[in-house]
Design a protein around this motif. Structure first.
Motif, PDB file in Angstrom:
ATOM      1  N   PRO A   1      69.808  96.028  62.312  1.00  0.00           N
ATOM      2  CA  PRO A   1      70.649  96.706  61.295  1.00  0.00           C
ATOM      3  C   PRO A   1      70.545  96.069  59.918  1.00  0.00           C
ATOM      4  CG  PRO A   1      72.003  95.422  62.818  1.00  0.00           C
ATOM      5  CD  PRO A   1      70.620  95.433  63.383  1.00  0.00           C
ATOM      6  N   ASN A   2      70.072  94.818  59.839  1.00  0.00           N
ATOM      7  CA  ASN A   2      69.943  94.156  58.544  1.00  0.00           C
ATOM      8  C   ASN A   2      68.901  94.818  57.647  1.00  0.00           C
ATOM      9  OD1 ASN A   2      71.841  92.020  59.040  1.00  0.00           O
ATOM     10  ND2 ASN A   2      70.321  91.096  60.405  1.00  0.00           N
ATOM     11  N   TYR A   3      68.006  95.615  58.261  1.00  0.00           N
ATOM     12  CA  TYR A   3      66.928  96.234  57.489  1.00  0.00           C
ATOM     13  C   TYR A   3      67.088  97.748  57.377  1.00  0.00           C
ATOM     14  CZ  TYR A   3      64.639  91.722  57.833  1.00  0.00           C
ATOM     15  OH  TYR A   3      64.348  90.385  57.723  1.00  0.00           O
ATOM     16  N   MET A   4      68.277  98.261  57.672  1.00  0.00           N
ATOM     17  CA  MET A   4      68.499  99.696  57.597  1.00  0.00           C
ATOM     18  C   MET A   4      68.924 100.144  56.207  1.00  0.00           C
ATOM     19  SD  MET A   4      67.672 100.261  60.665  1.00  0.00           S
ATOM     20  CE  MET A   4      67.979 101.976  61.016  1.00  0.00           C
ATOM     21  N   MET A   5      69.248  99.177  55.343  1.00  0.00           N
ATOM     22  CA  MET A   5      69.642  99.483  53.964  1.00  0.00           C
ATOM     23  C   MET A   5      69.308  98.263  53.116  1.00  0.00           C
ATOM     24  SD  MET A   5      73.764  99.054  54.339  1.00  0.00           S
ATOM     25  CE  MET A   5      73.802  99.784  55.974  1.00  0.00           C
TER      26      MET A   5
ATOM     27  N   VAL B   1      69.880 103.554  50.923  1.00  0.00           N
ATOM     28  CA  VAL B   1      69.281 103.918  52.209  1.00  0.00           C
ATOM     29  C   VAL B   1      68.120 104.872  51.945  1.00  0.00           C
ATOM     30  CG1 VAL B   1      71.386 103.583  53.540  1.00  0.00           C
ATOM     31  CG2 VAL B   1      70.928 105.817  52.510  1.00  0.00           C
ATOM     32  N   PRO B   2      67.079 104.842  52.787  1.00  0.00           N
ATOM     33  CA  PRO B   2      65.916 105.713  52.578  1.00  0.00           C
ATOM     34  C   PRO B   2      66.080 107.051  53.282  1.00  0.00           C
ATOM     35  CG  PRO B   2      65.433 104.159  54.323  1.00  0.00           C
ATOM     36  CD  PRO B   2      66.858 103.889  53.889  1.00  0.00           C
ATOM     37  N   THR B   3      65.857 108.125  52.574  1.00  0.00           N
ATOM     38  CA  THR B   3      65.908 109.439  53.232  1.00  0.00           C
ATOM     39  C   THR B   3      64.774 109.571  54.242  1.00  0.00           C
ATOM     40  OG1 THR B   3      64.572 110.405  51.452  1.00  0.00           O
ATOM     41  CG2 THR B   3      66.973 110.586  51.271  1.00  0.00           C
ATOM     42  N   ASP B   4      63.591 109.080  53.880  1.00  0.00           N
ATOM     43  CA  ASP B   4      62.428 109.167  54.765  1.00  0.00           C
ATOM     44  C   ASP B   4      61.422 108.107  54.309  1.00  0.00           C
ATOM     45  OD1 ASP B   4      59.762 110.106  55.835  1.00  0.00           O
ATOM     46  OD2 ASP B   4      61.041 111.684  56.658  1.00  0.00           O
TER      47      ASP B   4
ATOM     48  N   TYR C   1      60.034  96.436  53.547  1.00  0.00           N
ATOM     49  CA  TYR C   1      61.334  95.899  53.960  1.00  0.00           C
ATOM     50  C   TYR C   1      61.958  96.788  55.032  1.00  0.00           C
ATOM     51  CZ  TYR C   1      66.181  94.312  53.701  1.00  0.00           C
ATOM     52  OH  TYR C   1      67.431  93.840  54.023  1.00  0.00           O
ATOM     53  N   PHE C   2      61.962  98.079  54.806  1.00  0.00           N
ATOM     54  CA  PHE C   2      62.587  98.986  55.769  1.00  0.00           C
ATOM     55  C   PHE C   2      61.826  99.031  57.093  1.00  0.00           C
ATOM     56  CE2 PHE C   2      64.348 101.017  51.833  1.00  0.00           C
ATOM     57  CZ  PHE C   2      65.671 100.770  52.123  1.00  0.00           C
ATOM     58  N   LEU C   3      60.522  98.763  57.068  1.00  0.00           N
ATOM     59  CA  LEU C   3      59.757  98.746  58.316  1.00  0.00           C
ATOM     60  C   LEU C   3      60.140  97.575  59.208  1.00  0.00           C
ATOM     61  CD1 LEU C   3      56.058  99.679  57.443  1.00  0.00           C
ATOM     62  CD2 LEU C   3      57.711 101.036  58.708  1.00  0.00           C
TER      63      LEU C   3
END
Length: 583
Positions: free
Chosen positions: A243-247, A311-314, A231-233
Motif C-alpha cells: 500500500p505504500n506505493y499505491m499513491m 493516485v494514477p488513473t492508469d 514508483y507505482f510499479l
C-alpha cells in the motif's frame, strides 16, 4: 492480447442496465474513497499485464471475491460454475476507467475515506463494473455488426475494437524506455538529425522549444515522469500489493534525489489534476463516445486527492507521458503557428529512429538496409527505406502521425476511415506509385535507384511502419492492403517480379523483430513474405503469425539491452547523484 470475453450484468440478471441506472447506482458515492479503490484495482491489473510471471487468473479471482456482493456471487456460481476468472473476467481497465469517470462526475467530494464504509463501496464498484460491461456495445453497434457485406462487418469490428485493443495492448516499458533514450537523447542531439529536422521544419528546435515553453529540459521531464511510473510499479505482487506505493505525496517523493522542487512542480502541473478540473474537462468534450474516450485521464494521468496525495488513473497513461506525452505537452504550450512544425519534426525524428533500428542491425550480412534511397533521375528521396536480401526487397514507408481524437473514439466507422485515409492511406499510394516506377515494364518508364541495383529483385514486400499504437487493431492491415491494391491495380510491372500484399508493422512489433533478428538470427524477411503467401488478404494478426517461429521473441537484442542498461544507469545516477558522477 485480445480483449477478454468479459461477463456482463445481463449474464447474471437477465436484463441489460441503462446508463441512467449506472449513474444512479454511483451517485453520491464518497469520491476519495472510491477513487482510491478504483485506482488501486487498475494498478494491480496493469502490474499483471506488464509482468507475464504474475497470475492474472488469481488476481481476477481475488478481485471478484472482494468486490461482488452476495447476490452477484451466488448468481455467478450458479450460472458459470466452471468458468475460469482469467477467461471470463469482470473487472477490466476499460470498465474501471468508465466507473472513475462517473464517480468524478457524480461522487461526493467531501467525505474522507473510512474503514466502516469500505465494504459498501467495494460492492458498488463490483456491480458498477458488471453494468459497464453491458454498456460497452450498444444495440446500434451490435446491429451494425450484422448488417452489410463481410467487408462492412470487418470495418465495423475494427472501429468498435479500437479503444479496447489500445487499452489491452499498451506499449511495454522494456521497449519504450530504450526508444526514448535513442530518440530523445541520441538522435535528437545528433548534428545530422538536427540539421534534417531543421531543414524540414524551417529551423524548429524540438528540444530547445520544449525547455523554453515548459520550463524544464526534455531530459529531466523524461527522468521525472519515468520515476513516477517506476514508483507505482513497486507495489510488487498484484495479489498482495504494497500500500505504500499505491499513491504518492510529492514532498516526500523527492527525498535526496536530484529532482528539484521546481521541476517536480512543473511536471505535476501538466500531468496531474484535481477531480473538479477533470470533471470540467469531461463536460466540454464533444464529438466522441465517452465509453471509449479517456483523453482527460491520458492527458493528466495523476488525480490529486486529499492532503496533496496523487493516485494514477492508469499506469499505461503514465508511461505514455514519456513518449507521445512529450509531443502533446509541447503541442499545448506552442502557439498555433508552430504546431505544424512540431508535427513535422516529430515525423522526421520517427523516421530517423526506424533508420537507427534497421540500419544498425547486427545480423546476417546478406541483409542490407538503405535509408532514404534516392532516385538517380532527380536526386529526390524515393522510399523511406529499403531492406534487401537476395532477390527479396522490402520497400517501406514510415508514418509517425496519429489518428485524430474524434476518429479514434467516436465509434463511427465513417469518421475513423476518413481520418485514416487522410493520414495513413497516403502511404499506400506512395508505395504503389514508387514500386510502379522502380519496376515499370517499359525501360523508358523505369526509375533507377542510386547505390543499389534492382535487376536481381524477384519479390517486393511493401511495408508500412506506423507509430500510432491504436492502429494495432484487427483488420487494420487488411483495410490498408485493400487501399494499396486499389492504387497498384493499374501498375504494369516488368516480368519476373511479383509484388506481395501490404504488411503493416507497428513500431513496437518492428522492435520485436529487430530484437529477434539480432539475438536469434530470425529471418524476418522470410517470415513476412511467407505470411503474405499463406494469408494474402492479411486478415490474421502479425504478432500471432511471427510467434509461430521458434526464433521470434525469445531473447533481447544485445544492442537494445545495452541501451536499456545505459538509460537505467543514467536515471539511477540522476535520482541518486552520490552513487556516480552524472553526465
Amino acid at each position: 492480447m485480445e480483449p477478454k470475453l468479459y461477463l456482463r450484468f445481463e449474464d447474471l440478471f437477465d436484463h441489460k442496465p441503462t446508463m441512467d441506472e449506472l449513474v444512479s447506482l454511483l451517485r453520491g458515492i464518497p469520491l476519495r474513497h472510491a477513487m482510491y479503490r478504483l485506482t488501486s484495482l487498475n494498478q494491480c491489473l496493469r502490474v499483471v499485464m506488464q509482468d507475464r510471471l504474475q497470475d492474472s487468473g488469481k488476481l481476477q479471482e481475488k478481485m471478484l471475491a472482494m468486490h461482488l456482493d452476495d447476490e452477484c456471487l451466488a448468481r455467478l456460481k450458479v450460472r458459470f460454475p466452471n468458468a475460469r476468472c482469467d477467461e471470463r473476467p469482470i473487472i477490466l481497465p476499460e470498465g474501471l476507467l468508465n466507473v472513475m469517470r462517473i464517480v468524478i462526475a457524480g461522487g461526493d467530494p467531501e467525505p474522507f475515506p473510512v474503514d466502516e464504509d469500505d465494504e459498501r463501496i467495494r460492492y458498488l464498484i463490483g456491480r458498477a463494473c458488471l453494468m459497464v460491461n453491458s454498456l460497452l456495445v450498444s444495440a446500434e453497434q451490435a446491429q451494425a455488426l450484422q448488417a452489410g457485406t463481410k467487408n462492412d462487418q470487418r470495418i465495423e469490428l475494427m472501429t468498435q475494437w479500437l479503444s479496447s485493443f489500445e487499452l489491452a495492448n499498451p506499449p511495454r516499458a522494456e521497449h519504450l524506455i530504450p526508444r526514448l533514450e535513442i530518440m530523445y537523447r541520441i538522435l535528437l542531439r545528433a548534428p545530422v538529425v538536427k540539421a534534417r529536422i531543421a531543414e524540414r521544419t524551417g529551423g524548429f528546435d524540438l528540444e530547445g522549444e520544449f525547455a523554453s515553453r515548459l520550463g524544464i529540459t526534455l531530459e529531466h521531464w523524461l527522468f521525472i515522469v519515468f520515476t513516477l511510473y517506476a514508483y507505482f510499479l513497486n507495489i510488487g505482487s498484484a495479489l498482495e500489493p504494497d500500500p505504500n506505493y499505491m499513491m504518492i505525496t510529492p514532498s516526500i517523493l523527492r527525498g535526496d534525489s536530484a529532482i528539484s522542487q521546481e521541476e517536480l512542480e512543473r511536471v505535476l502541473a501538466i500531468i496531474a489534476a484535481a477531480p473538479q478540473i477533470l470533471k470540467e474537462k469531461m463536460v466540454s468534450v464533444r464529438g466522441t463516445d465517452a465509453r471509449y474516450d479517456f483523453v482527460e485521464f491520458r492527458s493528466t494521468p495523476l488525480v490529486a486527492l486529499e492532503d496533496n496525495k496523487l493516485v494514477p488513473t492508469d499506469l499505461t497513461f503514465m508511461l505514455e507521458k514519456c513518449h507521445t506525452g512529450v509531443q502533446w505537452a509541447l503541442h499545448d504550450a506552442l502557439p498555433m503557428k508552430l504546431r505544424q512544425s512540431l508535427f513535422n519534426a516529430w515525423g522526421a525524428l520517427f523516421e530517423e529512429y526506424v533508420h537507427w533500428l534497421l540500419g544498425g542491425m547486427k545480423t546476417d550480412p546478406s541483409v542490407v538496409y538503405f535509408p532514404a534511397p534516392k532516385w538517380k533521375k532527380n536526386g529526390n528521396e524515393s522510399f523511406d527505406g529499403i531492406v534487401l536480401k537476395g532477390g527479396v526487397m522490402i520497400a517501406a514507408e514510415y508514418k509517425g502521425g496519429f489518428v485524430a481524437r474524434n476518429a479514434r473514439y467516436s465509434g463511427d466507422s465513417s469518421i475513423f476511415l476518413a481520418d485514416l485515409d487522410k493520414k495513413m492511406t497516403i502511404g499506400c499510394q506512395q508505395l504503389a506509385d514508387k514500386i510502379g516506377s522502380a519496376f515499370a515494364v517499359e525501360e523508358t518508364d523505369r526509375w533507377e535507384l542510386t547505390d543499389m541495383d534492382t535487376a536481381t529483385v524477384r519479390a517486393v514486400l511493401p511495408v508500412l511502419v506506423l507509430q500510432d499504437h491504436i492502429l494495432r487493431v484487427p483488420f487494420l492491415n487488411w483495410y490498408l492492403n485493400q487501399q494499396f491494391q486499389r492504387f497498384f491495380a493499374e501498375k504494369k510491372i516488368r516480368p519476373g517480379v511479383v509484388v506481395r500484399s501490404l504488411t503493416v508493422i507497428l513500431i513496437d512489433d518492428l522492435e520485436s523483430i529487430v530484437h529477434s533478428a539480432e539475438s536469434e538470427q530470425f529471418d524476418f524477411i522470410y517470415a513476412l513474405q511467407n505470411r503474405t503467401l499463406r494469408d494474402p488478404d492479411v486478415l490474421g494478426g502479425l504478432l500471432e503469425w511471427l510467434s509461430q517461429f521458434k526464433e521470434f521473441g525469445r531473447k533481447p537484442s544485445a544492442r537494445m539491452a545495452q541501451i536499456l542498461e545505459q538509460v537505467t544507469e543514467t536515471i539511477t545516477t540522476f535520482l541518486f547523484p552520490g552513487s556516480r558522477t552524472h553526465s
